[in-house]
Motif scaffolding. Structure first.
Motif, PDB file in Angstrom:
ATOM      1  N   UNK A  66       0.685  -1.322   0.015  1.00 40.67           N
ATOM      2  CA  UNK A  66       0.001  -0.162  -0.112  1.00 40.67           C
ATOM      3  C   UNK A  66       0.581   1.208   0.012  1.00 40.67           C
ATOM      4  N   UNK A  67       1.971   1.126  -0.277  1.00 41.00           N
ATOM      5  CA  UNK A  67       2.620   2.366  -0.693  1.00 41.00           C
ATOM      6  C   UNK A  67       3.047   3.004  -2.047  1.00 41.00           C
ATOM      7  N   UNK A  68       3.022   1.971  -2.822  1.00 46.28           N
ATOM      8  CA  UNK A  68       3.379   2.243  -4.273  1.00 46.28           C
ATOM      9  C   UNK A  68       1.796   2.552  -4.881  1.00 46.28           C
ATOM     10  N   UNK A  69       1.723   3.374  -5.826  1.00 49.78           N
ATOM     11  CA  UNK A  69       0.304   3.584  -6.357  1.00 49.78           C
ATOM     12  C   UNK A  69       0.709   4.567  -7.719  1.00 49.78           C
ATOM     13  N   UNK A  70      -0.757   4.832  -8.325  1.00 46.49           N
ATOM     14  CA  UNK A  70      -0.570   5.532  -9.485  1.00 46.49           C
ATOM     15  C   UNK A  70      -0.252   6.800  -9.101  1.00 46.49           C
ATOM     16  N   UNK A  71       0.837   7.589  -9.769  1.00 46.03           N
ATOM     17  CA  UNK A  71       1.009   8.726  -9.461  1.00 46.03           C
ATOM     18  C   UNK A  71       1.277  10.018 -10.475  1.00 46.03           C
ATOM     19  N   UNK A  72       0.852   9.624 -11.621  1.00 42.94           N
ATOM     20  CA  UNK A  72       0.781  10.354 -12.864  1.00 42.94           C
ATOM     21  C   UNK A  72       0.993   9.445 -14.189  1.00 42.94           C
ATOM     22  N   UNK A  73       0.916  10.243 -15.354  1.00 41.67           N
ATOM     23  CA  UNK A  73       0.794   9.877 -16.563  1.00 41.67           C
ATOM     24  C   UNK A  73       1.960  10.476 -17.554  1.00 41.67           C
ATOM     25  N   UNK A  74       2.263   9.700 -18.484  1.00 41.19           N
ATOM     26  CA  UNK A  74       3.245  10.140 -19.569  1.00 41.19           C
ATOM     27  C   UNK A  74       2.681  10.028 -20.875  1.00 41.19           C
ATOM     28  N   UNK A  75       2.952  10.605 -21.887  1.00 38.62           N
ATOM     29  CA  UNK A  75       2.646  10.421 -23.216  1.00 38.62           C
ATOM     30  C   UNK A  75       3.415  11.194 -24.326  1.00 38.62           C
ATOM     31  N   UNK A  76       3.737  10.746 -25.330  1.00 38.23           N
ATOM     32  CA  UNK A  76       4.570  11.743 -26.394  1.00 38.23           C
ATOM     33  C   UNK A  76       3.510  12.523 -27.259  1.00 38.23           C
ATOM     34  N   UNK A  77       4.253  13.537 -27.859  1.00 39.82           N
ATOM     35  CA  UNK A  77       3.702  14.205 -28.754  1.00 39.82           C
ATOM     36  C   UNK A  77       4.497  14.534 -30.034  1.00 39.82           C
ATOM     37  N   UNK A  78       3.999  14.579 -31.325  1.00 41.82           N
ATOM     38  CA  UNK A  78       4.797  14.656 -32.361  1.00 41.82           C
ATOM     39  C   UNK A  78       5.112  16.280 -32.561  1.00 41.82           C
ATOM     40  N   UNK A  79       5.681  16.741 -31.823  1.00 41.63           N
ATOM     41  CA  UNK A  79       5.972  18.092 -31.834  1.00 41.63           C
ATOM     42  C   UNK A  79       7.295  18.285 -31.148  1.00 41.63           C
ATOM     43  N   UNK A  80       8.210  19.512 -31.381  1.00 39.82           N
ATOM     44  CA  UNK A  80       9.603  19.499 -30.999  1.00 39.82           C
ATOM     45  C   UNK A  80       9.496  19.792 -29.503  1.00 39.82           C
ATOM     46  N   UNK A  81       8.695  20.902 -28.947  1.00 37.93           N
ATOM     47  CA  UNK A  81       8.397  21.170 -27.866  1.00 37.93           C
ATOM     48  C   UNK A  81       6.929  21.405 -27.271  1.00 37.93           C
ATOM     49  N   UNK A  82       6.606  20.240 -26.732  1.00 39.02           N
ATOM     50  CA  UNK A  82       5.104  19.754 -26.529  1.00 39.02           C
ATOM     51  C   UNK A  82       4.405  20.772 -25.676  1.00 39.02           C
ATOM     52  N   UNK A  83       3.160  21.186 -25.913  1.00 36.59           N
ATOM     53  CA  UNK A  83       2.295  21.902 -24.981  1.00 36.59           C
ATOM     54  C   UNK A  83       1.087  20.966 -25.007  1.00 36.59           C
ATOM     55  N   UNK A  84       0.427  20.902 -23.740  1.00 32.87           N
ATOM     56  CA  UNK A  84      -0.933  20.147 -23.416  1.00 32.87           C
ATOM     57  C   UNK A  84      -1.908  20.560 -24.406  1.00 32.87           C
ATOM     58  N   UNK A  85      -2.550  19.336 -24.967  1.00 34.99           N
ATOM     59  CA  UNK A  85      -3.940  19.743 -25.856  1.00 34.99           C
ATOM     60  C   UNK A  85      -5.059  20.130 -25.021  1.00 34.99           C
ATOM     61  N   UNK A  86      -6.183  20.507 -25.718  1.00 30.88           N
ATOM     62  CA  UNK A  86      -7.480  20.365 -24.946  1.00 30.88           C
ATOM     63  C   UNK A  86      -7.743  19.280 -24.516  1.00 30.88           C
ATOM     64  N   UNK A  87      -7.663  18.075 -25.359  1.00 30.63           N
ATOM     65  CA  UNK A  87      -8.139  16.947 -24.733  1.00 30.63           C
ATOM     66  C   UNK A  87      -7.287  16.428 -23.429  1.00 30.63           C
ATOM     67  N   UNK A  88      -5.797  16.932 -23.318  1.00 28.53           N
ATOM     68  CA  UNK A  88      -5.191  16.565 -22.339  1.00 28.53           C
ATOM     69  C   UNK A  88      -5.571  17.359 -21.110  1.00 28.53           C
ATOM     70  N   UNK A  89      -6.021  18.487 -21.215  1.00 24.43           N
ATOM     71  CA  UNK A  89      -6.235  19.344 -20.054  1.00 24.43           C
ATOM     72  C   UNK A  89      -7.687  18.454 -19.421  1.00 24.43           C
ATOM     73  N   UNK A  90      -8.558  18.370 -20.525  1.00 25.53           N
ATOM     74  CA  UNK A  90      -9.763  17.980 -19.933  1.00 25.53           C
ATOM     75  C   UNK A  90      -9.806  16.410 -19.300  1.00 25.53           C
ATOM     76  N   UNK A  91      -8.608  15.596 -19.960  1.00 29.73           N
ATOM     77  CA  UNK A  91      -8.795  14.195 -19.216  1.00 29.73           C
ATOM     78  C   UNK A  91      -7.759  14.254 -17.965  1.00 29.73           C
ATOM     79  N   UNK A  92      -6.895  15.201 -17.769  1.00 33.88           N
ATOM     80  CA  UNK A  92      -6.144  15.593 -16.740  1.00 33.88           C
ATOM     81  C   UNK A  92      -7.031  16.042 -15.467  1.00 33.88           C
ATOM     82  N   UNK A  93      -8.054  17.072 -15.917  1.00 33.17           N
ATOM     83  CA  UNK A  93      -8.950  17.762 -15.197  1.00 33.17           C
ATOM     84  C   UNK A  93      -9.732  16.905 -14.332  1.00 33.17           C
TER      85      UNK A  93
END
Ligand SMILES: [Zn+2]
Length: 134
Positions: A66-93
């Motif tokens: 019970x100490x290790x758990x889900x602490x986050x997510x990662x994914x790639x973007x096909x762009x040089x310097x990524x910024x979150x998409x609207x979908x990313x923001x909605x999913x994270x929210x």
């Protein structure tokens, strides 16, 4: 890892979850999952549909008593310097509104990384410390 390629090398985005623990003010990330067979992988979308991500988090939880758990997510973007998409923001929210603990969100681009931390219903940019900084 079978047939795993980063989206930065192929046509589809890649991603997974981050597994770790909370220690005081710190989030310690210890493992991450990689794209699994049933995930939905498109050029501008990665959806963790495979149950393996949740199973990995559950297994880590059980094995660590019970100490290790889900602490986050990662994914790639096909762009040089990524910024979150609207979908990313909605999913994270949705994720941060369900959880009391901070959640780490990472997006890997071709040349840079975007990192954020979600807490109390809000996802804020993390400042990145460059390897060149003193
Ligand atoms: Zn994204």
């Amino acid at each position: 890892m079978n047939g795993f390629t980063l989206g930065t090398q192929g046509d589809a985005e890649a991603g997974g979850i981050l597994i770790g623990s909370y220690r005081g003010n710190h989030v310690q990330v210890r493992q991450c999952t990689v794209p699994l067979r049933r995930d939905l992988r498109e050029r501008y979308l990665f959806d963790r549909k495979d149950r393996g991500h949740q199973l990995a988090a559950t297994l880590a939880w059980t094995k660590s008593f019970g100490t290790e758990t889900f602490v986050g997510e990662w994914h790639t973007h096909p762009e040089d310097f990524p910024t979150p998409s609207m979908i990313d923001r909605a999913t994270w929210g949705k994720i941060v509104r369900r959880r009391a603990s901070p959640i780490v969100f990472l997006i890997m681009g071709r040349k840079g990384l975007w990192a954020g931390c979600g807490h109390r219903g809000d996802v804020k940019n993390m400042s990145l410390v460059s390897a060149d900084s003193p």
